[in-house]
Design an enzyme around this catalytic site. Structure first.
Site, PDB file in Angstrom:
ATOM      1  N   LYS A 111      -3.048   7.374  -0.140  1.00  0.00           N
ATOM      2  CA  LYS A 111      -2.987   6.748   1.186  1.00  0.00           C
ATOM      3  C   LYS A 111      -2.918   7.879   2.200  1.00  0.00           C
ATOM      4  CE  LYS A 111      -0.593   3.270   3.915  1.00  0.00           C
ATOM      5  NZ  LYS A 111       0.420   2.221   3.980  1.00  0.00           N
TER       6      LYS A 111
ATOM      7  N   THR B 192       0.807  -1.225   0.000  1.00  0.00           N
ATOM      8  CA  THR B 192       0.000   0.000   0.000  1.00  0.00           C
ATOM      9  C   THR B 192       0.841   1.277   0.000  1.00  0.00           C
ATOM     10  OG1 THR B 192      -0.157  -0.143   2.403  1.00  0.00           O
ATOM     11  CG2 THR B 192      -1.990  -1.043   1.117  1.00  0.00           C
TER      12      THR B 192
END
Ligand code: GLU
Length: 433
Positions: free
Chosen positions: A255, A176
């Protein structure tokens, strides 16, 4: 991940293996649970057990401790070896790149092993075979912080190949940390996608009861198999609970939290859709396949920098960083300290493309409002409009790599390519959902 020292001796003497139920008598009293594999971060004299609650406990053992085998786990192969035969479901290619999500989960122990083979990758979440004819391929095994632009190029070629070979959709399990860069670059490098390309990650590793890995991967495969979508999306948990998997536009996502499961948020554009209770729904602005032939534009110019402006920024801080291009995440509407304008002029005169984004992230750059902005424009800087700084960085690399000269690259940079830039920024994009 094997035990050492005293812990190893106790386990060996009991004839136990990871996955078996054992009882450990230690200073903490009697504790029963499933023996977990040794974790690199735990000490030599720690035995880790998974409790009924799903939580792991580390038990300190010493010379007086005892460990008994209570029940041997039903042994099952680490993974089913062969991929199931085609069931006539939509064909989805799974391209593993590494990260938590691409790890193989041993359901017996809940332990995570990085998937090194296509089968391990696919069988990390065997439920995906109910949703699609999954064709897995391991492309890399890297943490996403170690991804480099060459990796984006290799991946774009693999996605291209998968669609050429008849995939209905492609799923890219990815770490991620830098997933937003990969998603953005795939959007630029692959134009005219005939189906969804869904990049998916997990915030919590699969050995934790709160893991989002399985649900995110299933959501991604379902979207790839069913959604009438011709763009790159990022699939991640929508909330901190297991409510839904949200599909974000690959060029409009970020993110925004180090650990929350809903860390990924859409910026300047509402999400493209969601997978909820086994159904995929798309928002009206989600782009369907165009019907044009898929094009691979996979060149890039690596000598591009991305820097954040700050009050103490000095000329050398941008001069040293700038290569053939530089994206500066400026303050507010896209500003940097006015004393740096001559440096920007010097750079643009040399043919360096200087683009201003904003570290507000939401909203758009406007260099016409204040004198600093106008001075920057006069010095030859260009605006990244409502592009995220990292998306502008990827796009500038891509534009410089594919255009025949810097002038043409600037034109490419300022035109929408993959939903990353709009004339008007919708107000409802603010706040992620
Ligand atoms: N930092 C690693 C990565 O981004 C692992 C964590 C994750 O998979 O999200 O690949």
């Amino acid at each position: 991940m094997t035990y050492r020292g005293l812990a190893e001796k106790l386990i060996r003497d009991a004839g136990a293996e990871a996955g078996d139920t054992v009882r450990v008598r230690s200073a903490k009293g009697d504790v029963e649970g499933v023996l977990m594999p040794h974790h690199d971060f735990s000490g030599e004299d720690i035995v880790t057990l998974k409790m009924r609650s799903g939580y792991n406990v580390g038990l300190h053992v010493d010379a007086k401790s005892e460990l008994d085998l209570v029940q041997r786990a039903a042994r099952r192969d680490r993974v089913a070896r062969d991929l199931p035969p085609s069931r006539g479901l939509p064909k989805v290619t799974l391209l593993g790149t590494g990260g938590t999500i691409a790890s193989y989960v041993d359901y017996r122990t809940g332990a995570v092993h990085p998937a090194t083979t296509a089968e391990e990758l696919a069988f990390a979440v065997p439920e995906v075979f109910q949703l699609a004819d999954v064709q897995p391929r391991v492309v890399f095994q890297v943490f996403s912080e170690d991804m480099a632009p060459e990796n984006w190029q290799v991946l774009a070629r693999e996605v291209y190949r998968a669609f050429q070979e008849g995939a209905r959709g492609v799923v890219v399990p990815h770490g991620t940390d830098t997933m937003q860069y990969t998603a953005a670059m795939l959007g630029f490098m692959l134009q005219g996608l005939p189906g969804p390309c869904v990049v998916v990650g997990a915030q919590r590793s699969s050995d934790r009861p709160s893991s989002d890995a399985a649900m995110n991967l299933q959501g991604a495969v379902q979207a790839a198999a069913q959604a009438h979508l011709g763009e790159v999306a990022v699939a991640m948990h929508g909330t901190t609970s297991d409510e839904d998997v949200v599909l974000h536009r690959g060029t409009r996502v970020r993110k925004m939290h180090t650990s929350r499961r809903d860390a990924f948020q859409s910026v300047n554009c509402p999400p493209l859709g969601r997978v909820h209770e086994g159904r995929v729904t798309l928002a009206p602005h989600a782009r369907p396949p165009t019907g044009h032939a898929l094009q691979l534009l996979d060149k890039f110019e690596e000598d591009v920098a991305l820097v954040w402006s700050y009050p103490g920024m000095r000329p050398e801080h941008i001069e040293r960083a700038a290569g053939k291009g530089i994206v500066i995440a400026g303050s507010g509407l896209g500003h940097i300290p006015n004393r740096l304008v001559p440096t920007v002029r010097k750079l643009t005169k040399k043919g360096v493309v200087v683009a201003l984004a904003s570290h507000c992230l939401n909203g758009r750059v406007n260099l016409h409002v204040y004198s600093t902005g106008r001075d920057l424009l006069q010095a030859g800087a260009i605006a990244a409009h409502d592009m995220l700084p990292e998306v502008a960085y990827c796009k500038l690399m891509w534009a410089l790599g594919n255009a025949k000269d810097a002038e043409r690259a600037v034109e490419m940079f300022q035109k929408p390519v993959a939903g990353e830039l709009d004339e008007r920024t919708p107000v409802e994009g603010f706040g992620g959902r």
